[in-house]
Design an enzyme around this catalytic site. Structure first.
Site, short mmCIF file in Angstrom:
data_model
loop_
_atom_site.label_atom_id
_atom_site.label_comp_id
_atom_site.label_asym_id
_atom_site.label_seq_id
_atom_site.Cartn_x
_atom_site.Cartn_y
_atom_site.Cartn_z
N GLU A 49 0.87 -1.18 0.00
CA GLU A 49 0.00 0.00 0.00
C GLU A 49 0.89 1.21 0.00
O GLU A 49 1.83 1.30 0.79
CB GLU A 49 -0.86 0.04 1.27
CG GLU A 49 -2.04 -0.89 1.26
CD GLU A 49 -2.78 -0.82 2.58
OE1 GLU A 49 -2.57 0.14 3.36
OE2 GLU A 49 -3.56 -1.74 2.84
N ASP A 60 -5.78 9.68 10.21
CA ASP A 60 -4.45 9.18 10.49
C ASP A 60 -3.88 9.79 11.76
O ASP A 60 -4.19 10.92 12.12
CB ASP A 60 -3.51 9.46 9.32
CG ASP A 60 -3.75 8.49 8.17
OD1 ASP A 60 -3.55 7.28 8.40
OD2 ASP A 60 -4.13 8.93 7.08
#
Ligand SMILES: Cc1ncc(COP(=O)(O)O)c(C=O)c1O
Lengths: 277, 405
Positions: A49, A60
């Site tokens: 990824e 995040d």
């Protein structure tokens, strides 16, 4: 069949779970980033990824947020992220590449142009954190048409009633977020994950990979015993960061720091398959 | 602009939360179930007369509504032209319009059984309003505030702490409102099971832009009735400042389908539109951030740019999605005022009317100074005085003293 489908079919045959790595495109600079990504499959990554840096990554934690800002500071753009994938594809035509990030840079790039360019660069799938099924018209449906997998996140808040909607247009694999929280927080509880994966499997034949909160080879292994794959991101990003000099620049240690941790984590995941057999 | 005109400007959004191409629900999957719950709780509450009755009781006796519609005689004389009325939202409990929305959302949170409330704040006014109602109803309150804003809005930080809220300075990004919103979203993703996110403006994922607008529409509804009583007719124009756009939407919305009413929203032009500013419509384009598609300040790669305004409450790189739509369909005129223009308006209103405005509505006053002289003497102009200037007194005092040195 995309590279993702092929890879999971191979892993199934081999009887083991996937080790999925996450790194940020262009972190700490575009050239080092390419070296790191090239080193990942050699160190045992089955799926890669690649984060698309964004100024406001609202799901995040601090590590990945800082990685994105380092990359942006080093001049990273979405266009250069696609060039990075193109560079990787020169030597590796088998390892699946999934781009992960937020919608705005893609929307500004232009969805149709992005899908054409991503496909031709060698991207296989997309994970876009801020596109739930309610917004499938935006990118998910066009991506499916363009032959890219749109990989959806399922979370602890995704109940049985909602799961079918989440899975409807998902392909490649399902990414189960093991905690209700941001990247880098908490630690995944393998038993709870096992139950969740079993629940998702009642609704789909797709492989289920699990991420968020996996940092060590032991944890990666415990999860790999319950799921079709373990995803590790923050720990790799932290290893990278710890190798940088005082000004945040790459050092001679940087590529190895990520490669060594990748190898150790991959060992953990590979151990799981033996334990499960 | 070549966008189809709707039959009504008040009917939006559609059932997926879209105003034209704007709005929507661009959030992490973790939040979706809760956002759907909230949408349901809100539509239940709207249909429940008991909710309205309870809310009206607090609006009257706790917030202090209705707020007056005051004829600013000396400002009118000074400028020459339109008759200027001030909608006195600064007289509300807590000192701004923010409390109207917070009361509504806290009552929804109570209906949903949520005991932990989070909020983001720029100027601190939304934070103070949230801390106030959390104190009133015994709820835990956490307020995210950019570290830069914590510095420049000290009086409000102290107020929030006195009210029992926990103020969390946000060190990431530009350390202003946009980062406070990111941080609040991260908290919400993490604590989604017990937490209600009280958003301070008409932005964020559907249904927030709608429910905040509805709670703020009391401003325009009162204005309509008050103007009818004072002057026997509708106003001719409305002016309000825009951060995210909640005080503006609250004033504008009830008038959108009255074609005789000219409407002006005023964004913050900071140092000027070719330099650092916070004017998303004047200097931005459509993009996706914080759960909605709307006009945003960003670079060619879709990275969000820093906003700048002297006013912490306007210092945001986006605007509510309904405003983006009203701009594209041409119903509302979006103007902008610079830091210096706002400061001049701040001083003018203080000296002429004995009302020290917040720096945010000073931007609206700045445009009134331009618009009013060009209008006839029977033109009725309403300005939303969204907040009082107590919070800005130290900051403006420093600037004015620095200048006079
Ligand atoms: C007094 C005042 N007016 C206006 C605003 C801007 O917000 P909005 O555009 O949502 O009304 C703020 C925000 O803090 C404020 O405190």
């Amino acid at each position: 069949m995309t590279r993702i489908d092929t890879r999971f079919a191979e892993l199934k045959k081999a009887g083991r779970a996937a080790f999925v790595t996450f790194v940020m495109a262009g972190d700490p600079d575009p050239a080092t980033s390419l070296e790191i990504i090239k080193a990942l499959p050699k160190s045992g990554a089955d799926v890669i990824e690649i984060g698309m840096p964004f100024t406001d990554p609202m799901a995040d934690g601090p590590s990945i947020q800082a990685a994105g800002l380092r990359a942006l500071k080093a001049g990273m753009t979405l266009k250069k992220t696609l060039e990075l994938v193109r560079g990787f594809r020169k030597d590796d035509n088998a390892t699946p590449i999934v781009l992960m990030g937020y919608y705005n840079p893609i929307y500004i790039y232009g969805v149709d142009k992005f899908l054409v360019d991503a496909k031709s660069a060698g991207v296989d799938g997309l994970i876009i954190v801020d596109l739930p099924p309610e917004e499938d018209d935006e990118l998910c449906l066009p991506a499916m048409k363009a032959g890219l997998n749109f990989i959806r996140l399922a979370t602890p808040t995704t109940d049985d009633k909602r799961l079918p909607a989440v899975l409807a247009n998902t392909s490649g694999f399902v990414y189960y977020v093991s905690i209700a929280g941001i990247t880098g927080a908490g630690a995944a509880d393998a038993n709870a994950v096992g139950e969740a994966v079993a629940r998702i499997k009642r609704h789909t034949k797709l492989p289920v990979c699990v991420g968020f909160g996996i940092r060590t080879p032991e944890a990666a292994r415990a999860i790999a015993e319950k799921a079709n794959g373990s995803v590790v991101g923050t720990a790799l990003v932290d290893a990278l960061k710890n190798s940088l000099d005082a000004d945040g620049r790459a050092t001679a240690k940087t590529v190895n720091a990520v490669a060594e941790l990748t190898a150790a984590l991959a060992q953990g995941v590979k151990g799981a398959q033996q334990a499960a057999e | 602009m070549n966008v189809a005109k709707p039959n009504s400007y008040r009917s939006g959004p559609d059932d997926r939360g879209h105003f034209g191409i704007f709005g929507g629900r661009f959030v992490a999957e973790t939040l979706m179930p809760l956002i759907l719950d909230l949408e349901k709780a809100y539509s239940d509450a709207k249909a429940d007369p008991a909710f309205q009755i309870e809310m009206n009781g607090y609006l009257k006796n706790y917030v202090g509504r209705p707020s007056p519609l005051y004829f600013a005689e000396r400002l009118t004389e000074h400028l020459g032209g339109a008759k200027i009325y001030l909608k006195r939202e600064e007289l509300n409990h807590t000192g701004s319009h923010k409390v109207n929305n917070v009361l509504g959302q806290i009552m929804l949170a109570r209906r949903m059984g949520k005991k932990r409330i989070i909020a983001e704040t720029g100027a601190g006014q939304h934070g103070v309003a949230t801390a106030t109602l959390c104190a009133r109803f015994g709820l835990e309150c956490i307020v995210y505030m950019g570290a830069v804003d914590v510095e420049r809005q000290q009086p409000n930080v102290i107020r929030m702490e006195m009210l029992g809220a926990k103020v969390m300075p946000v060190q990431s990004g530009t350390r202003t409102l946009k980062d406070a919103m990111n941080e609040a979203l991260r908290d919400w993703v993490t604590n989604v099971h017990n937490t209600f996110y009280c958003i301070g403006t008409v932005a964020g994922p559907h249904p927030y832009p709608t429910l905040v607008r509805d709670f703020q529409s009391i401003i325009g509804n009162e204005t309509k009735a008050q103007m009818q009583e004072i002057e026997g007719r509708l106003p001719d124009s409305l002016v309000a400042c825009i951060g995210g756009g909640s005080n503006a939407m609250g004033l504008f919305h009830p008038f959108l389908d009255d074609p005789s009413v000219e409407i002006f929203g005023v964004e913050a032009a900071g140092h000027g539109l070719t330099q650092l500013h916070a004017a998303s419509i004047a200097g931005g384009r459509p993009g996706v951030l914080h759960g909605n598609r709307t006009y945003l300040l960003m670079d060619a790669d879709g990275q969000i740019q820093d906003a700048h305004s002297i006013s912490a409450g306007l210092d945001y790189p986006g605007i509510g999605p309904e405003h983006s739509w009203l701009h594209e369909v041409g119903r509302v005129n979006y103007l902008s005022a610079t830091d210096d223009e706002a400061l001049a308006a701040f001083q003018l209103l203080s000296k002429l009317e004995g009302i020290i405005p917040a720096l945010e509505p000073a931007h609206a006053i700045a445009k009134v100074m331009e618009l009013a002289p060009k209008r006839a003497n029977d033109h009725l102009m309403v300005v939303n005085l969204s907040g009082r200037g107590d919070k800005d007194v130290p900051q403006v005092g420093d600037i004015l003293r620095g200048k006079s040195k």
